[in-house]
Design a protein around this motif. Sequence first.
Motif, PDB file in Angstrom:
ATOM      1  N   LEU A 101       0.830  -1.209   0.000  1.00 31.84           N
ATOM      2  CA  LEU A 101       0.000   0.000   0.000  1.00 31.84           C
ATOM      3  C   LEU A 101       0.866   1.260   0.000  1.00 31.84           C
ATOM      4  O   LEU A 101       0.535   2.249  -0.651  1.00 31.84           O
ATOM      5  CB  LEU A 101      -0.959  -0.015   1.189  1.00 31.84           C
ATOM      6  N   GLY A 102       1.980   1.224   0.705  1.00 30.48           N
ATOM      7  CA  GLY A 102       2.918   2.349   0.669  1.00 30.48           C
ATOM      8  C   GLY A 102       3.485   2.549  -0.730  1.00 30.48           C
ATOM      9  O   GLY A 102       3.641   3.690  -1.198  1.00 30.48           O
ATOM     10  N   ASN A 103       3.787   1.445  -1.413  1.00 32.33           N
ATOM     11  CA  ASN A 103       4.270   1.531  -2.793  1.00 32.33           C
ATOM     12  C   ASN A 103       3.188   2.110  -3.699  1.00 32.33           C
ATOM     13  O   ASN A 103       3.471   2.931  -4.581  1.00 32.33           O
ATOM     14  CB  ASN A 103       4.697   0.151  -3.303  1.00 32.33           C
ATOM     15  N   LEU A 104       1.943   1.686  -3.483  1.00 31.87           N
ATOM     16  CA  LEU A 104       0.817   2.214  -4.247  1.00 31.87           C
ATOM     17  C   LEU A 104       0.695   3.725  -4.051  1.00 31.87           C
ATOM     18  O   LEU A 104       0.549   4.485  -5.008  1.00 31.87           O
ATOM     19  CB  LEU A 104      -0.467   1.512  -3.802  1.00 31.87           C
ATOM     20  N   LYS A 105       0.830   4.181  -2.819  1.00 31.57           N
ATOM     21  CA  LYS A 105       0.753   5.610  -2.528  1.00 31.57           C
ATOM     22  C   LYS A 105       1.899   6.357  -3.198  1.00 31.57           C
ATOM     23  O   LYS A 105       1.707   7.477  -3.698  1.00 31.57           O
ATOM     24  CB  LYS A 105       0.760   5.873  -1.035  1.00 31.57           C
ATOM     25  N   ALA A 106       3.080   5.765  -3.248  1.00 28.18           N
ATOM     26  CA  ALA A 106       4.222   6.406  -3.905  1.00 28.18           C
ATOM     27  C   ALA A 106       3.947   6.632  -5.392  1.00 28.18           C
ATOM     28  O   ALA A 106       4.311   7.666  -5.956  1.00 28.18           O
ATOM     29  CB  ALA A 106       5.485   5.564  -3.711  1.00 28.18           C
ATOM     30  N   VAL A 107       3.280   5.662  -6.029  1.00 31.49           N
ATOM     31  CA  VAL A 107       2.920   5.821  -7.443  1.00 31.49           C
ATOM     32  C   VAL A 107       1.886   6.934  -7.596  1.00 31.49           C
ATOM     33  O   VAL A 107       1.997   7.774  -8.492  1.00 31.49           O
ATOM     34  CB  VAL A 107       2.400   4.496  -8.046  1.00 31.49           C
ATOM     35  N   LEU A 108       0.898   6.953  -6.722  1.00 36.70           N
ATOM     36  CA  LEU A 108      -0.096   8.029  -6.760  1.00 36.70           C
ATOM     37  C   LEU A 108       0.582   9.390  -6.614  1.00 36.70           C
ATOM     38  O   LEU A 108       0.310  10.321  -7.373  1.00 36.70           O
ATOM     39  CB  LEU A 108      -1.140   7.844  -5.650  1.00 36.70           C
ATOM     40  N   ASP A 109       1.471   9.495  -5.643  1.00 34.06           N
ATOM     41  CA  ASP A 109       2.195  10.752  -5.416  1.00 34.06           C
ATOM     42  C   ASP A 109       2.975  11.172  -6.659  1.00 34.06           C
ATOM     43  O   ASP A 109       2.965  12.343  -7.048  1.00 34.06           O
ATOM     44  CB  ASP A 109       3.165  10.620  -4.240  1.00 34.06           C
ATOM     45  N   ALA A 110       3.647  10.220  -7.294  1.00 36.04           N
ATOM     46  CA  ALA A 110       4.452  10.518  -8.488  1.00 36.04           C
ATOM     47  C   ALA A 110       3.596  11.054  -9.632  1.00 36.04           C
ATOM     48  O   ALA A 110       4.057  11.837 -10.457  1.00 36.04           O
ATOM     49  CB  ALA A 110       5.214   9.269  -8.942  1.00 36.04           C
ATOM     50  N   ALA A 111       2.327  10.639  -9.663  1.00 39.70           N
ATOM     51  CA  ALA A 111       1.404  11.082 -10.714  1.00 39.70           C
ATOM     52  C   ALA A 111       0.646  12.346 -10.319  1.00 39.70           C
ATOM     53  O   ALA A 111      -0.175  12.844 -11.092  1.00 39.70           O
ATOM     54  CB  ALA A 111       0.419   9.969 -11.045  1.00 39.70           C
ATOM     55  N   GLY A 112       0.882  12.842  -9.112  1.00 41.20           N
ATOM     56  CA  GLY A 112       0.135  14.001  -8.635  1.00 41.20           C
ATOM     57  C   GLY A 112      -1.283  13.650  -8.223  1.00 41.20           C
ATOM     58  O   GLY A 112      -2.168  14.499  -8.222  1.00 41.20           O
ATOM     59  N   ALA A 113      -1.497  12.396  -7.864  1.00 43.51           N
ATOM     60  CA  ALA A 113      -2.829  11.919  -7.471  1.00 43.51           C
ATOM     61  C   ALA A 113      -2.873  11.708  -5.960  1.00 43.51           C
ATOM     62  O   ALA A 113      -1.841  11.685  -5.293  1.00 43.51           O
ATOM     63  CB  ALA A 113      -3.146  10.614  -8.202  1.00 43.51           C
ATOM     64  N   THR A 114      -4.079  11.533  -5.448  1.00 44.09           N
ATOM     65  CA  THR A 114      -4.280  11.275  -4.024  1.00 44.09           C
ATOM     66  C   THR A 114      -5.036   9.960  -3.858  1.00 44.09           C
ATOM     67  O   THR A 114      -5.554   9.401  -4.828  1.00 44.09           O
ATOM     68  CB  THR A 114      -5.099  12.402  -3.360  1.00 44.09           C
ATOM     69  N   LEU A 115      -5.131   9.495  -2.629  1.00 45.43           N
ATOM     70  CA  LEU A 115      -5.901   8.283  -2.360  1.00 45.43           C
ATOM     71  C   LEU A 115      -7.348   8.440  -2.804  1.00 45.43           C
ATOM     72  O   LEU A 115      -7.968   7.491  -3.283  1.00 45.43           O
ATOM     73  CB  LEU A 115      -5.866   7.947  -0.862  1.00 45.43           C
ATOM     74  N   GLU A 116      -7.876   9.653  -2.674  1.00 45.86           N
ATOM     75  CA  GLU A 116      -9.264   9.910  -3.055  1.00 45.86           C
ATOM     76  C   GLU A 116      -9.496   9.769  -4.559  1.00 45.86           C
ATOM     77  O   GLU A 116     -10.635   9.683  -5.004  1.00 45.86           O
ATOM     78  CB  GLU A 116      -9.696  11.294  -2.581  1.00 45.86           C
ATOM     79  N   ASP A 117      -8.420   9.748  -5.357  1.00 45.48           N
ATOM     80  CA  ASP A 117      -8.538   9.579  -6.808  1.00 45.48           C
ATOM     81  C   ASP A 117      -8.686   8.113  -7.208  1.00 45.48           C
ATOM     82  O   ASP A 117      -9.000   7.809  -8.363  1.00 45.48           O
ATOM     83  CB  ASP A 117      -7.327  10.185  -7.521  1.00 45.48           C
ATOM     84  N   LEU A 118      -8.445   7.188  -6.273  1.00 45.09           N
ATOM     85  CA  LEU A 118      -8.590   5.764  -6.586  1.00 45.09           C
ATOM     86  C   LEU A 118     -10.045   5.440  -6.922  1.00 45.09           C
ATOM     87  O   LEU A 118     -10.950   5.866  -6.219  1.00 45.09           O
ATOM     88  CB  LEU A 118      -8.151   4.897  -5.404  1.00 45.09           C
TER      89      LEU A 118
END
Length: 132
Positions: free
Chosen positions: A58-75
């Motif tokens: 899940l931390g890795n997933l969040k890192a990918v979201l961060d790299a794309a300028g996305a947030t958890l709420e964008d999932l």
Amino acid sequence: MPVQHLNPETLHSNPVFTQAILVPSGARTLLIGGQNAVDRHGHLVGKGDVVAQSTQALGNLKAVLDAAGATLEDLVKVTVVIDQHADLRAAFGAWMNFWGARGNPPTVTVLRVAGLANPDYLIEIEAQAVLA
């Protein structure tokens, strides 16, 4: 048109997943490949421990979201692939802690499998996000 979270009153309601999500035409979609419990140096985190592996994935997933300028709420969709012998409740508990009390969770699908790419992997998590 924004993303619409659909939870029909005739279906079970759960605070950590949504029954369906309607994505508007032309939305920017981020496809996140399966994240497992490997750290930035390629080392497995939490051998034999599904909670530790879930937390790392899940931390890795969040890192990918961060790299794309996305947030958890964008999932909008999360797929959890878990070893058939691993404790699903413990892994899902890690997801519940990760998601927290946010509203409008993504859809979630869980698949139990005989094994993953490495015999020490207990879980892999892939996702899709829609960016505004």
